[in-house]
Design an enzyme around this catalytic site. Structure first.
Site, PDB file in Angstrom:
ATOM      1  N   GLY B  14       0.819  -1.208   0.000  1.00 33.27           N
ATOM      2  CA  GLY B  14       0.000   0.000   0.000  1.00 33.27           C
ATOM      3  C   GLY B  14       0.848   1.252   0.000  1.00 33.27           C
ATOM      4  O   GLY B  14       1.868   1.305   0.671  1.00 33.27           O
ATOM      5  N   ASN B 109       6.344  -6.060   5.955  1.00 38.72           N
ATOM      6  CA  ASN B 109       7.032  -7.291   6.354  1.00 38.72           C
ATOM      7  C   ASN B 109       7.052  -8.375   5.275  1.00 38.72           C
ATOM      8  O   ASN B 109       7.983  -9.167   5.223  1.00 38.72           O
ATOM      9  CB  ASN B 109       6.549  -7.836   7.699  1.00 38.72           C
ATOM     10  CG  ASN B 109       5.046  -7.874   7.808  1.00 38.72           C
ATOM     11  OD1 ASN B 109       4.348  -7.709   6.801  1.00 38.72           O
ATOM     12  ND2 ASN B 109       4.530  -8.088   9.002  1.00 38.72           N
ATOM     13  N   ASP B 139       0.555   1.302   8.791  1.00 35.29           N
ATOM     14  CA  ASP B 139       0.041   0.530   9.926  1.00 35.29           C
ATOM     15  C   ASP B 139       0.993   0.553  11.125  1.00 35.29           C
ATOM     16  O   ASP B 139       0.590   0.221  12.245  1.00 35.29           O
ATOM     17  CB  ASP B 139      -0.213  -0.923   9.509  1.00 35.29           C
ATOM     18  CG  ASP B 139      -1.306  -1.042   8.464  1.00 35.29           C
ATOM     19  OD1 ASP B 139      -2.094  -0.090   8.326  1.00 35.29           O
ATOM     20  OD2 ASP B 139      -1.367  -2.081   7.786  1.00 35.29           O
ATOM     21  N   MET B 181      -8.074   2.755   9.384  1.00 32.77           N
ATOM     22  CA  MET B 181      -7.289   1.586   8.935  1.00 32.77           C
ATOM     23  C   MET B 181      -6.298   1.107  10.003  1.00 32.77           C
ATOM     24  O   MET B 181      -6.112   1.763  11.023  1.00 32.77           O
ATOM     25  CB  MET B 181      -6.485   1.962   7.693  1.00 32.77           C
ATOM     26  CG  MET B 181      -7.252   1.970   6.388  1.00 32.77           C
ATOM     27  SD  MET B 181      -6.105   2.348   5.007  1.00 32.77           S
ATOM     28  CE  MET B 181      -7.184   2.118   3.592  1.00 32.77           C
ATOM     29  N   ARG B 183      -5.441  -2.682  10.144  1.00 31.06           N
ATOM     30  CA  ARG B 183      -5.524  -4.149  10.284  1.00 31.06           C
ATOM     31  C   ARG B 183      -5.443  -4.584  11.752  1.00 31.06           C
ATOM     32  O   ARG B 183      -6.287  -4.179  12.538  1.00 31.06           O
ATOM     33  CB  ARG B 183      -4.455  -4.807   9.417  1.00 31.06           C
ATOM     34  CG  ARG B 183      -4.768  -4.604   7.929  1.00 31.06           C
ATOM     35  CD  ARG B 183      -3.857  -5.425   7.054  1.00 31.06           C
ATOM     36  NE  ARG B 183      -2.465  -5.014   7.219  1.00 31.06           N
ATOM     37  CZ  ARG B 183      -1.433  -5.557   6.568  1.00 31.06           C
ATOM     38  NH1 ARG B 183      -1.644  -6.553   5.746  1.00 31.06           N
ATOM     39  NH2 ARG B 183      -0.208  -5.104   6.744  1.00 31.06           N
ATOM     40  N   GLU B 238     -10.697  -0.556  12.076  1.00 27.36           N
ATOM     41  CA  GLU B 238     -11.396  -1.495  11.193  1.00 27.36           C
ATOM     42  C   GLU B 238     -11.267  -2.941  11.674  1.00 27.36           C
ATOM     43  O   GLU B 238     -12.095  -3.784  11.372  1.00 27.36           O
ATOM     44  CB  GLU B 238     -10.827  -1.398   9.774  1.00 27.36           C
ATOM     45  CG  GLU B 238      -9.326  -1.732   9.708  1.00 27.36           C
ATOM     46  CD  GLU B 238      -8.711  -1.628   8.310  1.00 27.36           C
ATOM     47  OE1 GLU B 238      -9.388  -1.172   7.376  1.00 27.36           O
ATOM     48  OE2 GLU B 238      -7.527  -1.996   8.172  1.00 27.36           O
ATOM     49  N   TYR B 296      -9.489   5.284   1.612  1.00 26.18           N
ATOM     50  CA  TYR B 296      -8.197   5.494   0.957  1.00 26.18           C
ATOM     51  C   TYR B 296      -7.620   6.875   1.219  1.00 26.18           C
ATOM     52  O   TYR B 296      -6.422   7.086   1.070  1.00 26.18           O
ATOM     53  CB  TYR B 296      -8.327   5.189  -0.539  1.00 26.18           C
ATOM     54  CG  TYR B 296      -8.546   3.713  -0.735  1.00 26.18           C
ATOM     55  CD1 TYR B 296      -7.466   2.857  -0.811  1.00 26.18           C
ATOM     56  CD2 TYR B 296      -9.821   3.171  -0.748  1.00 26.18           C
ATOM     57  CE1 TYR B 296      -7.641   1.492  -0.921  1.00 26.18           C
ATOM     58  CE2 TYR B 296     -10.015   1.804  -0.858  1.00 26.18           C
ATOM     59  CZ  TYR B 296      -8.917   0.978  -0.942  1.00 26.18           C
ATOM     60  OH  TYR B 296      -9.104  -0.380  -1.035  1.00 26.18           O
ATOM     61  N   LEU B 297      -8.467   7.827   1.598  1.00 24.24           N
ATOM     62  CA  LEU B 297      -7.978   9.191   1.827  1.00 24.24           C
ATOM     63  C   LEU B 297      -6.878   9.211   2.882  1.00 24.24           C
ATOM     64  O   LEU B 297      -5.919   9.958   2.774  1.00 24.24           O
ATOM     65  CB  LEU B 297      -9.120  10.121   2.248  1.00 24.24           C
ATOM     66  CG  LEU B 297     -10.323  10.227   1.300  1.00 24.24           C
ATOM     67  CD1 LEU B 297     -11.212  11.386   1.715  1.00 24.24           C
ATOM     68  CD2 LEU B 297      -9.900  10.390  -0.143  1.00 24.24           C
TER      69      LEU B 297
END
Lengths: 408, 408
Positions: B14, B109, B139, B181, B183, B238, B296-297
């Site tokens: 990303g 990673n 992240d 976001m 994960r 999320e 996505y912003l």
């Protein structure tokens, strides 16, 4: 010079990035006039008036007001109440009781309507009251205005968002749908067009509420762009409608199931972006389809503002006070474009602002109804202000391959 | 000094706001060494390597590279492919064929893992190849790093978004849920805490994937905040999960209906924010509940960047080249904090980065699991960079009421 008495300011409707510039413009200008005994701010628009929730802004420092001016969203808080004539009568009685002689109301066309009724109450009662409506709305949908304070900063956010999205999708491929605010007016969605720098950049398609949305045509457009560029970036207005005027989001949320009475069941309340993404996945068989709803960020994100928008929101407030004090008039301040790029401020009748909402003129939309014209880009670009970021690509030459047919 | 040959750079995963700073740092530093015969960039990460899609960055101007550095999202494009050992073997063969002796791979990673396998292939073949993995991820979930390039800018976006949202909700009341976001790691969501200035400011509640999410406790928390402040602003990751590890979004998307085999039917794919908003409306009877998914912003918005993040992403690339050239080593560049605020760059073994993902330590999360600690705020604040906007409120005194019991 106007009559001696108090000034009252209130803010209404959805916040913008520069609505407090207008507030500061009014307060700082009003404090210069000897006939102004106090400058009050009503908390929460008309609710604050009928509840006498007033702050004495005369006792606020100019330094803090300058900081407040840079802060998005109504500093005096807001309301969604649309006063009826009883409510307007109550507003008038409170103004009279507090010896308020100048009322400045910052808002959209509903606020212009409220200002109008309050103004008429005062005239009927022979109470000397200047009422000025000062425009604000990110939707840019007020009549007789070239554009409205708040729009430029929101348009800048949408542009910068699509600039980044274009690079993101370019890096990972696929189709992207960004859903933008604006109700019945497409101005904010259309501003996404400024994000295009290179020919291949998105947004490639822009769908506006001013044009009938056809799902079939939409899918054809998306396929064509995707086949050409390997990506397709789409800006869609939340308010797009079909030929019968039904919002597309409502239509798509209906399932094909019917209940015992033959009524079509609503299958849920999924977002317009998700629903359109499903159509693309199903009908065009494109694997990577993403969507975002820009939501509240586009009107309230702290740190994306147009300097032109700031300047005009401030001036609109300042001019509103000058008009009331020097010209002894009532009405709605409007912005007129007088050059490329310059503006001036006029005063229009409340009823000419309150009556209707403005939408995109035909000359701003392309023939196919899936993009904007250069005329629109020329119109909107100055409103976004200076220092807009510019995406740059690597332009290095390709290296010749060693394995011409790939690794064996 | 290292062996003579070509340098190859690729970007993966990303995009971030500063990933091209790292690219520019590597290219501009590599061009200083006489043993470097060319600097290549692979288009689309490992896909570009096996397809020999190389650009010759030696023939790119430094002026354009500086512009590219300011542009978000992988300028060399990206890929989501996770190479298996066959794929890594192909990568190695291409590097060998092109006489590439230095391979810099910018990514998370998975990229560290790929770099590791390619490095081992080269050693087995007795081919002299330096491989350096340079970290990037919004992240912030890489082991042995104090933080990762890209995180600071995304965290700044989240902070500025919540600053604006707080003012917006304050103006119009109600409950707001922003879905962020990250994960399995809560760092990005937790950064929303920096948006709080005044005691009453949101976000009032922060839910992270590191703690078990209980719907009952959530509703109690929201009610308590709403009763106290009249507003409640919530940052939700999320990735929040229940006690059995099931994502809350999956759980809420299940209807209570079962099919003929007794399987619970999925009723749709509505967003986590919408589903939580429904719970609040239904169970707490609060009328105005809104939610946004930042989407996505938060990783690609063009124009919200941390200068510290830019600086470190650039330096990480520059140091990676220096380590390869001067120290003749392989591994993954890591950022270590050496003061408040200063950092240094180390090199760690690939396998120590590739193996795991890092999550928020307990000391960063409050006991109740619905907010962050001051320790976290102290940790994260410098990463957001300088010039963070500051919201200011009007502080004027209240005006005494005339009608004490309201208008009659």
């Amino acid at each position: 010079m106007g009559i001696s008495g108090k000034v009252l300011i209130a803010q209404s409707g959805g916040p913008t990035a520069v609505i407090n510039q207008t507030l500061a413009g009014i307060v700082l200008e009003a404090k210069k006039y000897t006939q102004v005994t106090r400058v009050y701010g009503a908390l929460r628009g008309v609710e604050g008036i009928v509840n006498e929730n007033f702050l004495d802004l005369t006792q606020e420092t100019s330094h803090n007001l300058e900081q407040v001016a840079l802060t998005p969203s109504s500093a005096l808080l807001s309301t969604r109440i649309k006063p009826d004539s009883k409510y307007c009568h109550d507003i008038f009685r409170i103004l009279e009781a507090h010896d308020i002689r100048y009322f400045f109301y910052i808002g959209g066309n509903d606020s212009a309507d409220t200002a109008h009724i309050v103004n008429e109450e005062a005239m009927l009662a022979n109470y000397d009251l200047r009422v000025i409506h000062v425009p604000k709305t990110i939707d840019n949908d007020l009549m007789l205005n070239d554009h409205t304070p708040g729009f430029g900063s929101a348009a800048r956010f949408v542009t910068q968002a699509f600039m980044g999205i274009n690079l993101d999708v370019r890096a990972l491929n696929g189709v992207y749908i960004g859903v933008v605010m604006g109700r019945h007016a497409g101005f904010l969605t259309a501003s996404a067009a400024i994000a295009r720098k290179h020919e291949a950049d998105g947004p490639h398609l822009i769908y506006l509420p001013e044009k009938v949305f056809s799902m079939q045509q939409f899918l054809l457009n998306v396929k064509e762009v995707y086949d050409q560029h390997g990506i397709c970036i789409i800006a869609v207005s939340e308010g797009i409608r079909d030929a019968t005027g039904v919002p597309i989001v409502t239509m798509l949320n209906k399932s094909n199931e019917e209940d015992a009475h033959g009524n079509v069941l609503l299958s849920g309340t999924r977002s317009l972006g998700d629903l359109l993404a499903d159509q693309i996945r199903e009908k065009l068989n494109i694997p990577r389809v993403r969507s975002d709803t820009f939501g509240y960020l586009q009107r309230s994100f702290f740190g994306c503002v147009s300097d032109i928008d700031q300047h005009e929101a401030r001036e609109a407030g300042e001019r509103a006070v000058q008009m009331a004090m020097w010209n002894d008039v009532d009405g709605s301040v409007t912005i007129k474009r007088t050059g490329n790029y310059s503006v001036d401020y006029h005063l229009e009748r409340f009823e000419d602002i309150a009556a209707q909402t403005r939408v995109m003129p035909d000359e701003f939309i392309n023939q196919a109804g899936n993009n904007v014209t250069d005329t629109f880009k020329f119109y909107v670009r100055p409103l976004l202000g200076s220092g807009l970021p510019q995406p740059s690509w690597v332009r290095a030459p390709q290296v010749p391959r060693i394995f011409n047919n790939g690794l064996k």
